[in-house]
Design a protein around this motif. Structure first.
Motif, PDB file in Angstrom:
ATOM      1  N   HIS A 155      20.142  40.308  -8.739  1.00  0.00           N
ATOM      2  CA  HIS A 155      19.998  41.714  -9.111  1.00  0.00           C
ATOM      3  C   HIS A 155      20.377  41.874 -10.579  1.00  0.00           C
ATOM      4  O   HIS A 155      21.542  41.658 -10.943  1.00  0.00           O
ATOM      5  N   GLU A 156      19.429  42.226 -11.403  1.00  0.00           N
ATOM      6  CA  GLU A 156      19.702  42.465 -12.823  1.00  0.00           C
ATOM      7  C   GLU A 156      20.636  43.663 -12.994  1.00  0.00           C
ATOM      8  O   GLU A 156      21.569  43.632 -13.773  1.00  0.00           O
ATOM      9  N   TRP A 157      20.370  44.715 -12.210  1.00  0.00           N
ATOM     10  CA  TRP A 157      21.179  45.939 -12.300  1.00  0.00           C
ATOM     11  C   TRP A 157      22.136  46.008 -11.120  1.00  0.00           C
ATOM     12  O   TRP A 157      21.765  45.691  -9.983  1.00  0.00           O
ATOM     13  N   LEU A 158      23.367  46.421 -11.391  1.00  0.00           N
ATOM     14  CA  LEU A 158      24.322  46.654 -10.311  1.00  0.00           C
ATOM     15  C   LEU A 158      23.746  47.707  -9.369  1.00  0.00           C
ATOM     16  O   LEU A 158      23.310  48.774  -9.814  1.00  0.00           O
ATOM     17  N   THR A 159      23.763  47.400  -8.080  1.00  0.00           N
ATOM     18  CA  THR A 159      23.111  48.249  -7.094  1.00  0.00           C
ATOM     19  C   THR A 159      23.978  48.363  -5.850  1.00  0.00           C
ATOM     20  O   THR A 159      24.620  47.391  -5.439  1.00  0.00           O
ATOM     21  N   ASP A 218      25.271  54.232  14.996  1.00  0.00           N
ATOM     22  CA  ASP A 218      26.705  54.499  14.897  1.00  0.00           C
ATOM     23  C   ASP A 218      27.391  53.731  13.774  1.00  0.00           C
ATOM     24  O   ASP A 218      28.618  53.773  13.669  1.00  0.00           O
ATOM     25  N   ARG A 219      26.619  53.047  12.908  1.00  0.00           N
ATOM     26  CA  ARG A 219      27.250  52.284  11.832  1.00  0.00           C
ATOM     27  C   ARG A 219      26.226  51.914  10.774  1.00  0.00           C
ATOM     28  O   ARG A 219      25.021  51.947  11.009  1.00  0.00           O
ATOM     29  N   ALA A 220      26.749  51.563   9.617  1.00  0.00           N
ATOM     30  CA  ALA A 220      25.899  51.067   8.532  1.00  0.00           C
ATOM     31  C   ALA A 220      26.737  50.140   7.665  1.00  0.00           C
ATOM     32  O   ALA A 220      27.951  50.318   7.533  1.00  0.00           O
ATOM     33  N   THR A 221      26.086  49.148   7.096  1.00  0.00           N
ATOM     34  CA  THR A 221      26.744  48.252   6.152  1.00  0.00           C
ATOM     35  C   THR A 221      26.184  48.530   4.769  1.00  0.00           C
ATOM     36  O   THR A 221      24.966  48.564   4.581  1.00  0.00           O
ATOM     37  N   VAL A 222      27.085  48.765   3.818  1.00  0.00           N
ATOM     38  CA  VAL A 222      26.676  48.979   2.431  1.00  0.00           C
ATOM     39  C   VAL A 222      27.209  47.810   1.618  1.00  0.00           C
ATOM     40  O   VAL A 222      28.300  47.300   1.887  1.00  0.00           O
ATOM     41  N   ALA A 223      26.421  47.364   0.651  1.00  0.00           N
ATOM     42  CA  ALA A 223      26.841  46.227  -0.174  1.00  0.00           C
ATOM     43  C   ALA A 223      26.651  46.547  -1.645  1.00  0.00           C
ATOM     44  O   ALA A 223      25.601  47.061  -2.048  1.00  0.00           O
ATOM     45  N   LEU A 224      27.679  46.255  -2.433  1.00  0.00           N
ATOM     46  CA  LEU A 224      27.514  46.210  -3.882  1.00  0.00           C
ATOM     47  C   LEU A 224      26.799  44.899  -4.195  1.00  0.00           C
ATOM     48  O   LEU A 224      27.229  43.837  -3.738  1.00  0.00           O
ATOM     49  N   LYS A 225      25.687  44.974  -4.940  1.00  0.00           N
ATOM     50  CA  LYS A 225      24.946  43.767  -5.301  1.00  0.00           C
ATOM     51  C   LYS A 225      24.747  43.742  -6.820  1.00  0.00           C
ATOM     52  O   LYS A 225      24.260  44.717  -7.399  1.00  0.00           O
ATOM     53  N   TRP A 226      25.142  42.621  -7.388  1.00  0.00           N
ATOM     54  CA  TRP A 226      24.940  42.451  -8.832  1.00  0.00           C
ATOM     55  C   TRP A 226      24.903  40.970  -9.148  1.00  0.00           C
ATOM     56  O   TRP A 226      25.675  40.193  -8.572  1.00  0.00           O
TER      57      TRP A 226
END
Length: 376
Positions: free
Chosen positions: A162-166, A175-183
């Motif tokens: 990932h070129e840009w932090l996302t 009932d749930r979700a996973t979020v990830a910082l990707k860079w």
């Protein structure tokens, strides 16, 4: 003397005006564009606002391989302002913020509804995610650990480049979700869970029904169907009684009575359920589509014999109407009577009103001809 006094006053007013001026509209610092991502988990709304740096610096320098541990230091650092052990701001420029509309569980730990400054302590093998009550700071320069609402530890993992932090929601469930910082080549995921999302929906439904929507019996039927789906039989029975029997808004027709019968059965009132279901099936408002959909509901619930009886009743009452033959085909197929099912599937194919139904029936016919249940 007098001129000097006026000059001094003028300079004071000028500087006072500059100090009190609002920020003008200029590009973001370091060309780090603002970004936002929102995800709903049922009725819960999660929003992350952040500024997004890229791997290549504003001067074009390629920093790949020097992001983690170099640009973003491992551990905390002294940024030279109010904070001496500062985490990373998990983005660029102002605070990265994490806002959630209802109480949630983050990595097994409770987090109340609200807006938080999102910070992180990076590490080679373990990261700390920090939710801080100060959501309006500039980065981590004045971060105060005493205002932390929650800290959780997570493991980083490899990621596609990932070129840009996302920030990306990589897994989404009711009932749930996973979020990830990707860079760059790394991702840092954490999971957000909602306890008993059905409670939130039922609370919302009850609030809706206290207003003008509560004067329509069909809305009480919809509430009954949701409560049954959510396995809340007592709520379902309460809603269904309103739909069919409330003196002010109750209406007795196929939809309200069949919903009441299903709610009675779900609460163990089998005799009442049978009597109410018989009344529903005999009601003049039960059209071919109503009966077909009810038969499908029974079939999906594994009640094959009851479903077939409804499909056969529909055929007796509405011969050759669409989708009567579809129901018979599915009912006989579920009972293992493939020859009869194939006959009605072909009759239904000749009546198919659109390509979607035609294709579905053609698929069903192929299954039946090969000795398989068309419902599978």
């Amino acid at each position: 003397m007098r001129r000097s006094l006026f000059a001094a006053l003028a300079i004071a007013v000028l500087f006072s005006s500059i100090a009190g001026a609002q920020n003008i509209t200029t590009p973001p610092s370091g060309e780090n564009q603002k970004s936002s991502v929102t995800q709903h988990i049922g009725l819960v709304k999660v929003t992350i606002n952040y500024s997004s740096p890229d791997v290549h610096a504003p001067n074009g320098e390629d920093r790949r391989g020097r992001i983690w541990g170099t640009l973003v230091k491992y551990g905390t650092e002294d940024l030279g302002f109010g904070c001496k052990e500062c985490p990373w701001r998990a983005g660029a420029n102002e605070n990265t913020t994490f806002a959630v509309s209802h109480d949630v569980i983050v990595e097994g730990q409770p987090l109340p509804a609200g807006k938080y400054g999102l910070h992180m302590i990076a590490g080679a093998s373990e990261w700390t995610i920090i939710f801080n009550k100060d959501a309006d700071a500039w980065g981590s320069y004045y971060y105060d650990a005493a205002k932390d609402a929650l800290r959780v530890k997570v493991k980083p993992a490899k990621s596609e480049y990932h070129e840009w932090l996302t920030y990306d929601f990589t897994d989404r469930r009711p009932d749930r979700a996973t979020v990830a910082l990707k860079w760059e080549d790394l991702q840092v995921p954490f999971t957000i869970t909602v306890d008993n999302p059905a409670d939130l929906y039922l609370a919302g439904i009850r609030e809706d029904l206290r207003g003008r929507l509560g004067f329509n019996a069909d809305n009480w039927v919809a509430a009954t169907r949701y409560a049954l789906q959510a396995k809340r039989p007592n709520d379902a029975l309460e809603f269904a009684q309103y739909a069919a029997n409330n003196p002010a808004i109750g209406v007795q027709n196929f939809r309200t009575l069949s919903a009441l019968a299903d709610a009675q059965e779900a609460t163990g009132k089998s005799a009442d359920a049978k009597a109410t279901r018989d009344k529903a099936l005999a009601h003049h408002s039960a059209g071919p589509i109503d009966l077909h959909q009810y038969g499908r509901t029974l079939l999906n619930a594994g009640k094959k014999e009851e479903a077939l009886k409804v499909f056969e009743l529909n055929a007796k009452r509405h011969p050759n109407a669409w989708p009567v033959h579809v129901g018979l085909a599915r009912g006989y197929s579920a009972a293992g009577r493939y020859k009869e099912a194939l006959k009605h599937a072909k009759l239904a194919l000749a009546q198919a009103p659109d390509e979607q139904n035609k294709k579905s029936l053609e698929d069903g016919i192929r299954k039946l001809e090969s000795g398989k249940d068309m419902n599978s």
